[in-house]
Design an enzyme around this catalytic site. Sequence first.
Site, PDB file in Angstrom:
ATOM      1  CG  PHE A 135      -1.831   0.922   1.564  1.00 47.26           C
ATOM      2  CD1 PHE A 135      -3.198   0.873   0.897  1.00 47.26           C
ATOM      3  CD2 PHE A 135      -1.610   2.353   2.153  1.00 47.26           C
ATOM      4  CE1 PHE A 135      -4.185   1.849   1.153  1.00 47.26           C
ATOM      5  CE2 PHE A 135      -2.346   3.168   2.408  1.00 47.26           C
ATOM      6  CZ  PHE A 135      -3.827   3.081   1.850  1.00 47.26           C
ATOM      7  CB  THR A 138       4.567   7.225   3.254  1.00 49.02           C
ATOM      8  OG1 THR A 138       3.610   6.957   4.236  1.00 49.02           O
ATOM      9  CG2 THR A 138       5.623   8.091   3.944  1.00 49.02           C
ATOM     10  CD1 TRP A 168       9.722   6.492   4.981  1.00 55.49           C
ATOM     11  CD2 TRP A 168      10.814   4.724   5.823  1.00 55.49           C
ATOM     12  NE1 TRP A 168      10.841   6.876   5.529  1.00 55.49           N
ATOM     13  CE2 TRP A 168      11.484   5.687   6.089  1.00 55.49           C
ATOM     14  CE3 TRP A 168      11.108   3.344   6.310  1.00 55.49           C
ATOM     15  CZ2 TRP A 168      12.802   5.576   6.587  1.00 55.49           C
ATOM     16  CZ3 TRP A 168      12.466   3.418   6.898  1.00 55.49           C
ATOM     17  CH2 TRP A 168      13.249   4.578   7.023  1.00 55.49           C
ATOM     18  CB  ALA A 248      -4.460  -0.589   8.643  1.00 46.97           C
ATOM     19  CD  GLU A 369      -1.445   1.727   9.482  1.00 43.86           C
ATOM     20  OE1 GLU A 369      -2.508   2.009   9.417  1.00 43.86           O
ATOM     21  OE2 GLU A 369      -0.987   0.812   8.550  1.00 43.86           O
ATOM     22  CG  PHE A 389      -3.944  18.498  11.113  1.00 45.18           C
ATOM     23  CD1 PHE A 389      -3.265  17.193  10.815  1.00 45.18           C
ATOM     24  CD2 PHE A 389      -5.523  18.224  11.631  1.00 45.18           C
ATOM     25  CE1 PHE A 389      -3.585  16.017  11.604  1.00 45.18           C
ATOM     26  CE2 PHE A 389      -5.867  17.126  12.288  1.00 45.18           C
ATOM     27  CZ  PHE A 389      -4.904  16.162  12.377  1.00 45.18           C
TER      28      PHE A 389
HETATM   29  P1  FAD Z   1       6.747  13.450   9.218  1.00 44.69           P
HETATM   30  O1  FAD Z   1       5.316  13.377   8.646  1.00 44.69           O
HETATM   31  O2  FAD Z   1       7.761  14.228   8.410  1.00 44.69           O
HETATM   32  O3  FAD Z   1       6.702  13.801  10.655  1.00 44.69           O
HETATM   33  C1  FAD Z   1       7.879  14.005  11.508  1.00 44.69           C
HETATM   34  C2  FAD Z   1       7.542  14.337  12.665  1.00 44.69           C
HETATM   35  O4  FAD Z   1       6.917  15.685  12.696  1.00 44.69           O
HETATM   36  C3  FAD Z   1       6.606  13.495  13.468  1.00 44.69           C
HETATM   37  O5  FAD Z   1       6.920  13.591  14.978  1.00 44.69           O
HETATM   38  C4  FAD Z   1       5.303  14.119  13.326  1.00 44.69           C
HETATM   39  O6  FAD Z   1       4.155  13.816  14.389  1.00 44.69           O
HETATM   40  C5  FAD Z   1       5.607  15.853  13.306  1.00 44.69           C
HETATM   41  N1  FAD Z   1       4.541  16.536  12.761  1.00 44.69           N
HETATM   42  C6  FAD Z   1       4.377  16.557  11.375  1.00 44.69           C
HETATM   43  N2  FAD Z   1       3.282  17.451  10.977  1.00 44.69           N
HETATM   44  C7  FAD Z   1       3.160  17.878  12.014  1.00 44.69           C
HETATM   45  C8  FAD Z   1       2.229  18.728  12.717  1.00 44.69           C
HETATM   46  N3  FAD Z   1       1.047  19.543  11.874  1.00 44.69           N
HETATM   47  N4  FAD Z   1       2.106  19.242  13.938  1.00 44.69           N
HETATM   48  C9  FAD Z   1       2.659  18.561  14.833  1.00 44.69           C
HETATM   49  N5  FAD Z   1       3.519  17.735  14.685  1.00 44.69           N
HETATM   50  C10 FAD Z   1       3.638  17.158  13.165  1.00 44.69           C
HETATM   51  N6  FAD Z   1       3.593   4.252   4.537  1.00 44.69           N
HETATM   52  C11 FAD Z   1       2.794   3.704   3.854  1.00 44.69           C
HETATM   53  O7  FAD Z   1       2.124   4.389   2.845  1.00 44.69           O
HETATM   54  N7  FAD Z   1       2.854   2.495   3.617  1.00 44.69           N
HETATM   55  C12 FAD Z   1       3.590   1.546   4.395  1.00 44.69           C
HETATM   56  O8  FAD Z   1       3.227   0.247   4.189  1.00 44.69           O
HETATM   57  C13 FAD Z   1       4.054   2.119   5.300  1.00 44.69           C
HETATM   58  N8  FAD Z   1       4.900   1.161   6.009  1.00 44.69           N
HETATM   59  C14 FAD Z   1       5.966   1.527   6.964  1.00 44.69           C
HETATM   60  C15 FAD Z   1       6.803   0.767   7.771  1.00 44.69           C
HETATM   61  C16 FAD Z   1       7.465   1.356   8.570  1.00 44.69           C
HETATM   62  C17 FAD Z   1       8.668   0.406   9.214  1.00 44.69           C
HETATM   63  C18 FAD Z   1       7.852   2.818   8.777  1.00 44.69           C
HETATM   64  C19 FAD Z   1       8.809   3.332   9.866  1.00 44.69           C
HETATM   65  C20 FAD Z   1       6.880   3.614   8.048  1.00 44.69           C
HETATM   66  C21 FAD Z   1       6.011   3.049   7.117  1.00 44.69           C
HETATM   67  N9  FAD Z   1       5.076   3.949   6.455  1.00 44.69           N
HETATM   68  C22 FAD Z   1       4.318   3.388   5.553  1.00 44.69           C
HETATM   69  C23 FAD Z   1       5.081   5.247   6.621  1.00 44.69           C
HETATM   70  C24 FAD Z   1       4.802   5.838   7.909  1.00 44.69           C
HETATM   71  O9  FAD Z   1       3.245   6.049   7.735  1.00 44.69           O
HETATM   72  C25 FAD Z   1       5.200   7.314   7.891  1.00 44.69           C
HETATM   73  O10 FAD Z   1       6.396   7.372   8.432  1.00 44.69           O
HETATM   74  C26 FAD Z   1       4.096   8.145   8.853  1.00 44.69           C
HETATM   75  O11 FAD Z   1       2.924   8.495   8.204  1.00 44.69           O
HETATM   76  C27 FAD Z   1       4.945   9.613   9.223  1.00 44.69           C
HETATM   77  O12 FAD Z   1       5.491  10.228   8.038  1.00 44.69           O
HETATM   78  P2  FAD Z   1       7.128  10.760   8.188  1.00 44.69           P
HETATM   79  O13 FAD Z   1       7.851   9.576   8.566  1.00 44.69           O
HETATM   80  O14 FAD Z   1       7.382  11.298   6.742  1.00 44.69           O
HETATM   81  O15 FAD Z   1       7.138  11.779   9.298  1.00 44.69           O
END
Ligand code: FAD
Length: 390
Positions: A135, A138, A168, A248, A369, A389
């Site tokens: 899926f 990201t 990811w 999920a 998630e 947000f």
């Molecule tokens: P960012 O969005 O860059 O956030 C970084 C930090 O900033 C976080 O602490 C966040 O809470 C904070 N932040 C961001 N915006 C705000 C705001 N407005 N106010 C306050 N704080 C904020 N994705 C998929 O689509 N499919 C998958 O199958 C999938 N599997 C995964 C498996 C693993 C092992 C991992 C680690 C991730 C996976 N993901 C997947 C991705 C995951 O859903 C994202 O990592 C997650 O949504 C967070 O996005 P980011 O890592 O880009 O962090």
Amino acid sequence: LPPFDAADPLGIDDLLDPEDLAIRDTVRGWAADRVLPYVADWYEKGELPGIRELARELGGIGALGMSLTGYGCAGASAVQYGLACLELEAADSGIRSLVSVQGSLAMYAIHRFGSEEQKREWLPRMAAGEVIGCFGLTEPDHGSDPASMRTHAKRDGGDWVLNGRKMWITNGSVAGVAVVWAQTEEGIRGFVVPTDTPGFSAPEIKHKWSLRASVTSELVLDDVRLPASAVLPEVIGLRGPLGCLSHARYGIVWGAMGAARSSFESAVEYAKTREQFGRPIGGFQLTQAKLADMAVELHKGILLAHHLGRRMDAGRLRPEQVSFGKLNNVREAIEICRTARTILGANGISLEYPVMRHATNLESVLTYEGTVEMHQLVLGKALTGLDAFR
Ligand code: FAD
């Protein structure tokens, strides 16, 4: 009165019927046999060998797309699906992730938003574990804010042409089919992409220190040409992927408590047998306070999962309630694992015991998630009516 049961101090099992218990026992037995003896080794090596065989076995016990109906799916209740998630994650979050992504993200998207033709083509083979799904939402530059995604699909005659990158993505490199979300002129749409389509590749992401027994990949879409029939016809906009994520996340509310239960059990066992100052460390008040607090949060979390499961089965579960559960249960589960780690002392950092593995796995579960902060913002908005947000 029934005797006190240390494994179920609140008597939550009274809420389960014989079919629920049978499903739980089947999944627990499968994990004990097929995952627990090997998972520390897989984790250490950072691989999930035999993932295709494991997927077929999970299909065999009905764990893939478990709460979906028709097309070879088990048609289980939400509570039964939750119990399965808990048992799988008690073995390892990576195995639960495999099942969540397959059933609640990839299959759910096709089941809920797909055409009859798409459902017939993919769901029976995915339910059987013959085809693994992933899926892709990201992107490297867009995680919590998927509305800003750059991956796009353009119409070209009767075809769609996809370009972009996803990051990811669980199961990516082993998937036979990818559900990919992309910007179009009409808004965000979902595409069912067979992974052997020219222009599609899924290099595996290495150097993870969490979810090491799970395949995580980048998806590269380079002029991926798909027929008009590849788009999910029943949804336009972010509500598509967000609906899948809510499903999920519900499984994670249960799953996280599995990792916590496993760590808690290790800590109790260790506390009863490890002696310092001439007596078991479980006899010291400070250790007992830790165990009591862990048990309270563990069983509160399981009770919360049950409550949400019953609401889902009644068709009354709101996304804000799922956020409530995910926020609480993953946060408390990681705290339970970290506290268990302290009770095990130096042994707590060893892969001979499951606690550090669970604790580091939960770092991913805390983020994917929807991060803790995103769920706080969802609840904050619901409580105040004010959107923080952006
Ligand atoms: P960012 O969005 O860059 O956030 C970084 C930090 O900033 C976080 O602490 C966040 O809470 C904070 N932040 C961001 N915006 C705000 C705001 N407005 N106010 C306050 N704080 C904020 N994705 C998929 O689509 N499919 C998958 O199958 C999938 N599997 C995964 C498996 C693993 C092992 C991992 C680690 C991730 C996976 N993901 C997947 C991705 C995951 O859903 C994202 O990592 C997650 O949504 C967070 O996005 P980011 O890592 O880009 O962090």
